[in-house]
Design a protein around this motif. Structure first.
Motif, short mmCIF file in Angstrom:
data_model
loop_
_atom_site.label_atom_id
_atom_site.label_comp_id
_atom_site.label_asym_id
_atom_site.label_seq_id
_atom_site.Cartn_x
_atom_site.Cartn_y
_atom_site.Cartn_z
N TYR A 52 28.86 -31.96 -3.80
CA TYR A 52 28.66 -32.38 -5.17
C TYR A 52 27.21 -32.20 -5.59
N LEU A 53 27.03 -32.05 -6.88
CA LEU A 53 25.71 -32.10 -7.47
C LEU A 53 25.77 -33.03 -8.66
N GLN A 54 25.21 -34.22 -8.50
CA GLN A 54 25.12 -35.17 -9.59
C GLN A 54 23.87 -34.87 -10.38
N MET A 55 24.03 -34.62 -11.67
CA MET A 55 22.93 -34.24 -12.53
C MET A 55 22.76 -35.29 -13.62
N ASN A 56 21.63 -35.95 -13.61
CA ASN A 56 21.32 -36.97 -14.60
C ASN A 56 20.11 -36.55 -15.42
N SER A 57 19.94 -37.22 -16.53
CA SER A 57 18.79 -36.95 -17.42
C SER A 57 18.65 -35.47 -17.70
N LEU A 58 19.73 -34.86 -18.07
CA LEU A 58 19.75 -33.41 -18.26
C LEU A 58 18.88 -32.98 -19.43
N LYS A 59 18.28 -31.83 -19.26
CA LYS A 59 17.38 -31.25 -20.24
C LYS A 59 17.93 -29.89 -20.69
N PRO A 60 17.55 -29.44 -21.87
CA PRO A 60 18.01 -28.11 -22.30
C PRO A 60 17.66 -27.01 -21.31
N GLU A 61 16.55 -27.12 -20.63
CA GLU A 61 16.16 -26.10 -19.67
C GLU A 61 17.03 -26.10 -18.41
N ASP A 62 17.91 -27.08 -18.27
CA ASP A 62 18.88 -27.08 -17.18
C ASP A 62 20.08 -26.19 -17.48
N THR A 63 20.17 -25.69 -18.69
CA THR A 63 21.28 -24.84 -19.08
C THR A 63 21.30 -23.58 -18.22
N ALA A 64 22.43 -23.33 -17.58
CA ALA A 64 22.56 -22.20 -16.68
C ALA A 64 23.98 -22.17 -16.13
N ASP B 183 22.61 -33.45 9.46
CA ASP B 183 21.94 -34.73 9.21
C ASP B 183 21.86 -35.11 7.74
N ASP B 184 22.39 -34.27 6.87
CA ASP B 184 22.42 -34.51 5.43
C ASP B 184 21.04 -34.60 4.80
N GLY B 185 20.05 -34.05 5.48
CA GLY B 185 18.75 -33.95 4.86
C GLY B 185 18.81 -33.04 3.65
N THR B 186 18.04 -33.34 2.64
CA THR B 186 18.14 -32.61 1.38
C THR B 186 16.81 -32.01 0.96
N ARG B 187 16.91 -31.02 0.10
CA ARG B 187 15.76 -30.36 -0.47
C ARG B 187 16.06 -30.09 -1.94
N TYR B 188 15.06 -30.30 -2.79
CA TYR B 188 15.24 -30.12 -4.21
C TYR B 188 14.10 -29.31 -4.80
N ALA B 189 14.45 -28.54 -5.80
CA ALA B 189 13.41 -27.90 -6.60
C ALA B 189 12.62 -28.97 -7.34
N ASP B 190 11.34 -28.71 -7.52
CA ASP B 190 10.51 -29.69 -8.22
C ASP B 190 11.03 -30.01 -9.62
N SER B 191 11.63 -29.03 -10.25
CA SER B 191 12.10 -29.21 -11.62
C SER B 191 13.25 -30.19 -11.76
N VAL B 192 13.95 -30.47 -10.66
CA VAL B 192 15.11 -31.36 -10.73
C VAL B 192 14.95 -32.61 -9.87
N LYS B 193 13.91 -32.68 -9.10
CA LYS B 193 13.71 -33.81 -8.20
C LYS B 193 13.67 -35.12 -8.98
N GLY B 194 14.42 -36.09 -8.50
CA GLY B 194 14.51 -37.36 -9.17
C GLY B 194 15.61 -37.44 -10.20
N ARG B 195 16.17 -36.30 -10.57
CA ARG B 195 17.25 -36.26 -11.55
C ARG B 195 18.58 -35.81 -10.95
N PHE B 196 18.52 -34.91 -9.98
CA PHE B 196 19.72 -34.36 -9.36
C PHE B 196 19.87 -34.90 -7.95
N THR B 197 21.11 -35.04 -7.51
CA THR B 197 21.41 -35.48 -6.16
C THR B 197 22.52 -34.63 -5.58
N ILE B 198 22.27 -34.04 -4.41
CA ILE B 198 23.29 -33.28 -3.72
C ILE B 198 23.90 -34.15 -2.63
#
Length: 124
Positions: A82-94, A57-72
Protein backbone atom coordinates in the motif's frame (compact mmCIF):
# COMPACT_ATOMS: atom_id res chain seq x y z
CA UNK A 1 3.65 -15.36 -14.45
CA UNK A 2 4.46 -12.46 -12.21
CA UNK A 3 1.91 -9.70 -12.15
CA UNK A 4 1.40 -6.45 -10.26
CA UNK A 5 -1.90 -4.58 -10.36
CA UNK A 6 -2.26 -1.09 -8.93
CA UNK A 7 -5.55 0.39 -7.83
CA UNK A 8 -6.91 3.25 -5.76
CA UNK A 9 -5.99 6.21 -7.90
CA UNK A 10 -8.38 8.98 -8.74
CA UNK A 11 -9.11 12.67 -8.49
CA UNK A 12 -8.63 14.37 -5.14
CA UNK A 13 -8.48 17.97 -3.95
CA UNK A 14 -5.28 19.45 -2.56
CA UNK A 15 -4.90 18.42 1.05
CA UNK A 16 -6.87 15.25 0.51
CA UNK A 17 -5.83 11.63 0.81
CA UNK A 18 -5.69 8.50 -1.30
CA UNK A 19 -4.64 4.96 -0.55
CA UNK A 20 -3.05 3.04 -3.40
CA UNK A 21 -2.89 -0.73 -3.46
CA UNK A 22 -0.62 -3.05 -5.41
CA UNK A 23 -1.70 -6.67 -5.61
CA UNK A 24 1.02 -9.17 -6.46
CA UNK A 25 0.46 -12.60 -7.97
CA UNK A 26 2.42 -15.30 -9.72
CA UNK A 27 5.64 -14.87 -7.75
CA UNK A 28 7.49 -17.93 -6.53
CA UNK A 29 8.05 -16.46 -3.08
CA UNK A 30 5.76 -14.59 -0.75
CA UNK A 31 5.76 -10.83 -0.87
CA UNK A 32 8.08 -10.40 2.11
CA UNK A 33 10.94 -11.92 0.10
CA UNK A 34 11.02 -8.91 -2.20
CA UNK A 35 11.77 -5.26 -2.01
CA UNK A 36 8.81 -3.19 -3.17
CA UNK A 37 8.92 0.30 -4.57
CA UNK A 38 6.41 2.94 -5.56
CA UNK A 39 7.33 5.21 -8.44
CA UNK A 40 5.55 7.98 -10.26
CA UNK A 41 5.77 9.69 -13.58
CA UNK A 42 4.27 13.06 -14.37
CA UNK A 43 3.74 14.27 -17.95
CA UNK A 44 7.02 15.30 -19.52
CA UNK A 45 9.07 14.10 -16.59
CA UNK A 46 11.25 11.14 -15.77
CA UNK A 47 9.92 8.36 -13.62
CA UNK A 48 10.97 8.97 -10.04
CA UNK A 49 11.08 6.87 -6.92
CA UNK A 50 8.59 7.75 -4.22
CA UNK A 51 8.85 5.08 -1.54
CA UNK A 52 10.34 1.65 -0.99
CA UNK A 53 10.14 -1.06 1.63
CA UNK A 54 12.77 -3.66 2.50
CA UNK A 55 12.33 -7.36 1.87
CA UNK A 56 12.17 -8.61 5.45
CA UNK A 57 12.50 -5.96 8.11
CA UNK A 58 10.00 -3.50 6.61
CA UNK A 59 12.50 -0.70 6.67
CA UNK A 60 11.37 2.14 4.45
CA UNK A 61 12.80 4.85 2.28
CA UNK A 62 11.04 7.95 0.98
CA UNK A 63 11.75 10.69 -1.45
CA UNK A 64 12.24 14.01 0.29
CA UNK A 65 9.25 15.42 -1.55
CA UNK A 66 6.83 12.99 0.10
CA UNK A 67 8.45 12.31 3.46
CA UNK A 68 6.00 12.87 6.27
CA UNK A 69 3.02 12.70 3.93
CA UNK A 70 3.24 9.24 2.36
CA UNK A 71 3.51 5.86 4.05
CA UNK A 72 4.40 2.57 2.40
CA UNK A 73 3.33 -0.70 4.00
CA UNK A 74 2.47 -4.25 3.07
CA UNK A 75 0.23 -7.11 4.01
CA UNK A 76 2.16 -10.25 3.17
CA UNK A 77 -0.81 -12.54 3.75
CA UNK A 78 -2.72 -10.63 1.08
CA UNK A 79 0.32 -10.18 -1.17
CA UNK A 80 -0.49 -6.50 -1.28
CA UNK A 81 1.55 -3.36 -0.77
CA UNK A 82 0.00 0.00 0.00
CA UNK A 83 0.87 3.63 -0.38
CA UNK A 84 -1.08 5.91 1.92
CA UNK A 85 -0.90 9.45 0.58
CA UNK A 86 -1.96 12.33 2.79
CA UNK A 87 -1.81 16.09 2.40
CA UNK A 88 -1.71 15.71 -1.34
CA UNK A 89 -0.40 18.53 -3.48
CA UNK A 90 -0.93 19.31 -7.17
CA UNK A 91 2.68 18.36 -7.81
CA UNK A 92 1.85 14.83 -6.68
CA UNK A 93 -0.19 14.41 -9.85
CA UNK A 94 1.26 11.50 -11.81
CA UNK A 95 0.81 7.91 -12.82
CA UNK A 96 1.89 5.79 -9.88
CA UNK A 97 3.55 2.42 -10.38
CA UNK A 98 4.50 -0.32 -8.00
CA UNK A 99 7.53 -2.48 -8.67
CA UNK A 100 9.26 -5.57 -7.29
CA UNK A 101 13.00 -6.01 -7.04
CA UNK A 102 15.86 -7.01 -4.80
CA UNK A 103 16.95 -3.69 -3.34
CA UNK A 104 14.66 -1.16 -1.71
CA UNK A 105 16.16 1.94 -3.23
CA UNK A 106 14.48 4.61 -5.31
CA UNK A 107 16.18 3.73 -8.59
CA UNK A 108 14.09 2.36 -11.43
CA UNK A 109 16.81 0.11 -12.83
CA UNK A 110 16.86 -1.95 -9.63
CA UNK A 111 13.35 -3.29 -10.16
CA UNK A 112 12.43 -6.16 -12.46
CA UNK A 113 8.64 -6.29 -12.34
CA UNK A 114 6.24 -3.41 -12.85
CA UNK A 115 2.54 -2.81 -12.70
CA UNK A 116 0.54 -0.89 -15.29
CA UNK A 117 0.11 2.16 -13.10
CA UNK A 118 -2.79 4.09 -11.63
CA UNK A 119 -3.52 7.76 -12.24
CA UNK A 120 -3.50 10.18 -9.33
CA UNK A 121 -4.73 13.70 -10.03
CA UNK A 122 -4.62 16.38 -7.36
CA UNK A 123 -6.62 19.40 -8.41
CA UNK A 124 -9.20 21.81 -7.10
Amino acid sequence: QEQLVESGGGLVQPGGSLRLSCAASGFDSTLDYYAIGWFRQAPGKEREGVAAINAHDDGTRYADSVKGRFTISRDNAKSTVYLQMNSLKPEDTAVYYCAVGDVALLTTSLYDYWGQGTQVTVSS
